[in-house]
Design a protein around this motif. Structure first.
Motif, short mmCIF file in Angstrom:
data_model
loop_
_atom_site.label_atom_id
_atom_site.label_comp_id
_atom_site.label_asym_id
_atom_site.label_seq_id
_atom_site.Cartn_x
_atom_site.Cartn_y
_atom_site.Cartn_z
N ARG A 1 0.84 -1.20 0.00
CA ARG A 1 0.00 0.00 0.00
C ARG A 1 0.87 1.26 0.00
NH1 ARG A 1 -3.08 -3.74 2.65
NH2 ARG A 1 -5.33 -3.78 2.10
N ASN B 1 -7.39 -0.05 -1.85
CA ASN B 1 -7.21 -1.27 -1.04
C ASN B 1 -7.32 -2.53 -1.89
OD1 ASN B 1 -6.86 0.12 1.41
ND2 ASN B 1 -9.07 0.32 1.70
N LYS B 2 -8.26 -2.55 -2.82
CA LYS B 2 -8.41 -3.72 -3.69
C LYS B 2 -7.22 -3.87 -4.62
CE LYS B 2 -12.57 -4.97 -2.30
NZ LYS B 2 -12.83 -6.28 -1.64
N VAL C 1 -3.71 -5.27 -3.21
CA VAL C 1 -3.56 -6.73 -3.16
C VAL C 1 -3.22 -7.28 -4.54
CG1 VAL C 1 -4.72 -8.90 -2.60
CG2 VAL C 1 -5.16 -6.86 -1.22
N LYS D 1 0.44 -6.37 -5.46
CA LYS D 1 1.47 -7.21 -4.84
C LYS D 1 1.54 -8.58 -5.50
CE LYS D 1 3.02 -9.08 -0.42
NZ LYS D 1 2.75 -9.18 1.04
N ASN D 2 0.39 -9.19 -5.72
CA ASN D 2 0.38 -10.51 -6.36
C ASN D 2 0.93 -10.43 -7.79
OD1 ASN D 2 -0.79 -11.62 -4.06
ND2 ASN D 2 -2.88 -11.29 -4.81
#
Length: 332
Positions: A144, A313-314, A317, A320-321
């Motif tokens: 983030r 926020n969505k 994730v 990062k993946n």
């Protein structure tokens, strides 16, 4: 050789009302008032031809006025275009054209800036992913924090460059005015007239358009960062900006097609105008036709502002993946 034949219509009807109120039969005028031929050794320039035509038209008007006992001034009034004042009740009337220009320019500006920002985000993320330097970064900061820093830095640098460009532009204009106008008092008078001539409604409209544009740009930049994390090479980085650019173009043309001066707003259009990625194009268009409501603007702004942290926020994730996924073969 060029020729010119100036004539009236084959027939010209004149009606005279007699004292008793009866109308006389139309008098048919078959003769040509002027017939002329213009001889030249070579082709006439259009300016010369138009000048000759203008003079002959004036002569014809004089002859017609004299023959039919009509004053020349009255004949000129008759030949003037009919004055029609357009009043459209569904448009925010007096400055609608100015708002339409502002809307178009702002859309093109945001589209151009979006391409620059998205390309920069995509290239930087893809380069750091390919070099695997992003792994070391993510060991000291969260995804983030990294995503926020990346989006903020790119947008911030772009906005600062734009501000500097505007400052240079105004300074250049000021210096030019000082050079061309020797009397500084005239510069002050011109400045005061410019400030006093600003339409408050236009200023509010510009602020509204910029507000929606910047917020939408931030939202799309976050989504673009998540999309860029999926790139497996530098070649893929350029392809990731296609989705948001396509959505932008479709949203603009849909707003252009469904919101016109003849549109009567309905519930569906009001709902569409409150969707975050669409409000940047629908709200300015609805403001032009004067059918926007305070509730609609408030709801659309709240949804647009709320969508930014939700998307952040969505996408963090997904980001990062994506940056830690180095598989060369991707699923369909």
């Amino acid at each position: 050789v060029s020729s010119y034949n100036s004539r009236l219509l084959p027939s010209f009807n004149r009606f005279k009302t007699l004292s008793g109120g009866a109308e006389q039969e139309p008098e048919m005028l078959e003769e040509n008032y002027i017939e002329s031929k213009v001889y030249s050794k070579e082709m006439l320039d259009r300016y010369v031809y138009d000048s000759i035509e203008e003079v002959l038209t004036q002569v014809r008007s004089d002859l017609f006025s004299e023959k039919n006992e009509i004053e020349r001034q009255e004949l000129e009034k008759l030949n003037e275009p009919v004055k029609m004042e357009k009043v459209m009740l569904s448009i925010d009337a007096e400055n609608s054209e100015t708002k339409e220009i502002i809307k178009t320019v702002s859309t093109l500006l945001i589209y151009t800036v979006s391409i620059f920002i998205f390309s920069k985000i995509a290239n930087e993320v893809a380069q750091e992913k390919v070099s695997k330097s992003i792994e070391y970064v993510l060991t000291s900061v969260t995804e983030r924090e990294y995503l926020l820093a990346k989006v903020t830095s790119v947008i911030g640098v772009t906005l600062i460059q734009g501000i500097y460009f505007l400052i240079y532009y105004f300074i250049g204009n000021l210096i030019n005015n000082l050079i061309n106008i020797s009397n500084f008092e005239q510069v002050n008078i011109a400045t005061n007239l410019l400030i006093s001539g600003l339409d408050k409604d236009i200023v509010i409209y510009v602020i509204t358009v910029l507000g929606y544009g910047i917020l939408t740009l931030v939202l799309m930049s976050i989504i673009q960062a998540a999309l860029s994390s999926k790139a497996q090479s530098m070649d893929d980085a350029g392809n990731t900006i296609g989705l948001l650019m396509t959505i932008t173009i479709i949203a603009y043309f849909v707003a252009l097609a469904v919101i016109t001066p003849y549109t009567k707003m309905n519930v569906l259009l009001y709902v569409l105008s409150c969707i975050p990625l669409l409000s940047n194009y629908f709200i300015p268009a609805i403001l032009v036709i004067g059918q926007a409501t305070p509730l609609q603007i408030i709801v659309s702004l709240i949804l647009l502002i709320i969508s930014i942290p939700i998307a952040f926020n969505k996408c963090a994730v997904i980001f990062k993946n994506g940056v830690l996924d180095y598989k060369t073969v991707k699923n369909k």
